[in-house]
Scaffold this active site. Sequence first.
Site, mmCIF file in Angstrom:
data_model
loop_
_atom_site.group_PDB
_atom_site.id
_atom_site.type_symbol
_atom_site.label_atom_id
_atom_site.label_comp_id
_atom_site.label_asym_id
_atom_site.label_seq_id
_atom_site.Cartn_x
_atom_site.Cartn_y
_atom_site.Cartn_z
ATOM 1 N N ASP A 33 -11.483 7.440 10.037
ATOM 2 C CA ASP A 33 -12.304 6.383 10.660
ATOM 3 C C ASP A 33 -13.198 5.608 9.686
ATOM 4 O OD1 ASP A 33 -14.264 8.191 10.022
ATOM 5 O OD2 ASP A 33 -14.999 8.469 12.064
ATOM 6 N N TYR A 83 0.841 -1.213 0.000
ATOM 7 C CA TYR A 83 0.000 0.000 0.000
ATOM 8 C C TYR A 83 0.869 1.253 0.000
ATOM 9 C CZ TYR A 83 -3.029 3.635 1.996
ATOM 10 O OH TYR A 83 -3.709 4.808 2.231
HETATM 11 P P1 NDP Z 1 -12.334 2.421 1.482
HETATM 12 O O1 NDP Z 1 -11.674 1.081 1.583
HETATM 13 O O2 NDP Z 1 -13.410 2.767 2.448
HETATM 14 O O3 NDP Z 1 -12.924 2.604 0.023
HETATM 15 C C1 NDP Z 1 -12.233 2.160 -1.090
HETATM 16 C C2 NDP Z 1 -13.071 2.423 -2.315
HETATM 17 O O4 NDP Z 1 -12.380 1.913 -3.473
HETATM 18 C C3 NDP Z 1 -14.426 1.733 -2.270
HETATM 19 O O5 NDP Z 1 -15.392 2.565 -2.860
HETATM 20 C C4 NDP Z 1 -14.212 0.489 -3.122
HETATM 21 O O6 NDP Z 1 -15.448 0.106 -3.646
HETATM 22 C C5 NDP Z 1 -13.243 1.011 -4.182
HETATM 23 N N1 NDP Z 1 -12.442 -0.047 -4.795
HETATM 24 C C6 NDP Z 1 -11.776 -1.058 -4.171
HETATM 25 N N2 NDP Z 1 -11.169 -1.850 -5.075
HETATM 26 C C7 NDP Z 1 -11.473 -1.336 -6.302
HETATM 27 C C8 NDP Z 1 -11.171 -1.730 -7.638
HETATM 28 N N3 NDP Z 1 -10.430 -2.816 -7.915
HETATM 29 N N4 NDP Z 1 -11.662 -0.982 -8.655
HETATM 30 C C9 NDP Z 1 -12.439 0.101 -8.420
HETATM 31 N N5 NDP Z 1 -12.743 0.527 -7.175
HETATM 32 C C10 NDP Z 1 -12.276 -0.182 -6.128
HETATM 33 O O7 NDP Z 1 -11.145 3.500 1.521
HETATM 34 P P2 NDP Z 1 -11.007 4.837 2.409
HETATM 35 O O8 NDP Z 1 -12.229 5.639 2.239
HETATM 36 O O9 NDP Z 1 -10.552 4.462 3.762
HETATM 37 O O10 NDP Z 1 -9.788 5.556 1.668
HETATM 38 C C11 NDP Z 1 -10.018 6.472 0.620
HETATM 39 C C12 NDP Z 1 -8.704 7.111 0.247
HETATM 40 O O11 NDP Z 1 -8.117 7.736 1.392
HETATM 41 C C13 NDP Z 1 -7.668 6.109 -0.278
HETATM 42 O O12 NDP Z 1 -6.945 6.681 -1.342
HETATM 43 C C14 NDP Z 1 -6.768 5.901 0.928
HETATM 44 O O13 NDP Z 1 -5.454 5.535 0.573
HETATM 45 C C15 NDP Z 1 -6.789 7.293 1.552
HETATM 46 N N6 NDP Z 1 -6.420 7.257 2.953
HETATM 47 C C16 NDP Z 1 -7.261 6.659 3.849
HETATM 48 C C17 NDP Z 1 -6.886 6.577 5.168
HETATM 49 C C18 NDP Z 1 -7.756 5.947 6.201
HETATM 50 O O14 NDP Z 1 -7.301 5.817 7.348
HETATM 51 N N7 NDP Z 1 -8.974 5.563 5.883
HETATM 52 C C19 NDP Z 1 -5.585 7.106 5.647
HETATM 53 C C20 NDP Z 1 -4.802 7.714 4.606
HETATM 54 C C21 NDP Z 1 -5.219 7.783 3.312
HETATM 55 P P3 NDP Z 1 -15.820 -1.354 -4.232
HETATM 56 O O15 NDP Z 1 -15.434 -2.337 -3.183
HETATM 57 O O16 NDP Z 1 -17.289 -1.246 -4.466
HETATM 58 O O17 NDP Z 1 -15.043 -1.493 -5.499
#
Ligand code: NDP
Length: 283
Positions: free
Chosen positions: A213, A177
């Site tokens: 969160d 990641y």
């Molecule tokens: P989530 O895991 O909650 O959401 C991920 C999203 O990506 C979902 O909508 C999922 O939907 C989609 N997704 C997963 N795999 C695929 C795929 N193969 N193709 C298309 N879509 C895909 O992530 P967060 O909301 O936690 O994170 C959002 C952003 O924030 C990311 O870039 C993350 O790196 C960044 N971030 C988050 C942190 C955290 O603590 N939460 C910390 C630092 C950065 P579906 O399964 O329907 O495809």
Amino acid sequence: KISIVSILVAYLAFKWTAPRFDPESLKGARVLVTGASTGIGEQMAYHYARFGAQIVITARREKVLQQVTEKCLSLGAQKALYIAADMASESDPDKVVDFALEKLGGLDYLVLNHIGPTPFAMWEGDMEHTRWLMKVNFFSYIQMAWRALPSLEQSKGSLVVVSSLLAKMTNPFTLPYSSTKFALNGFFGSLHHELAIKKSNVSISICTLGLIDTESAMDKVRGVTKIPAYPATEAALNIIIAGATRQLDLYYPWFTQVVHIMKELFPWATNYVIQNYSYNYNP
Ligand code: NDP
């Protein structure tokens, strides 16, 4: 002589003169948000909807996307459409951008946010997963950005890249990641220079987030770390504001910037804290 006070004054002057966010600027804005079925992406879709934007959202799960678009319409989105796509595929990133360009007649914001699921564990040499994650978290981002650039150029638009503190400093348990996020920062930071040299109209915002969160993040770190988690809805709003005000860097929560500076100034001490006090490691 440069003193701490003069640095502080320069910083405050910079903050003071930074463009103010005008919510009206998002009314009717044409926005594509990726990874918007859950987490921060879903919250961004709702904020854009409240601001009256026209939104296309994407992720893999069609049913969930449908529910999110329905909620967006009820919150005030001028338009809300979805397209299911898998960002590991070679053709889907282009397909999604083309869909948004066609349905919205162009783009003002491309918000790249999706990530593939990845284990929170020690690296055990899983090359296949790492290659796959690189496709989802990195290659699809640059493919979509390239496809959308001509339209963003026309609209004086913005590219928003959701990144992480783990793209600024190394940590254990998230090697694949973290690598994808370092790659994103390297690519889009460099692209920012090229766009500036070309006197492009397009702005880039690289968003550095701390722990947020969302369900997927909390499921991984529960009981493993005491690092505080911040609300997804607030993170989402800050990302939108960074894009709308064309800021190159966003740090949310604010202290992630301090943590990053500490790491640069005192790498040995920071590494010691990461290795000994940040995580409960019970193999
Ligand atoms: P989530 O895991 O909650 O959401 C991920 C999203 O990506 C979902 O909508 C999922 O939907 C989609 N997704 C997963 N795999 C695929 C795929 N193969 N193709 C298309 N879509 C895909 O992530 P967060 O909301 O936690 O994170 C959002 C952003 O924030 C990311 O870039 C993350 O790196 C960044 N971030 C988050 C942190 C955290 O603590 N939460 C910390 C630092 C950065 P579906 O399964 O329907 O495809």
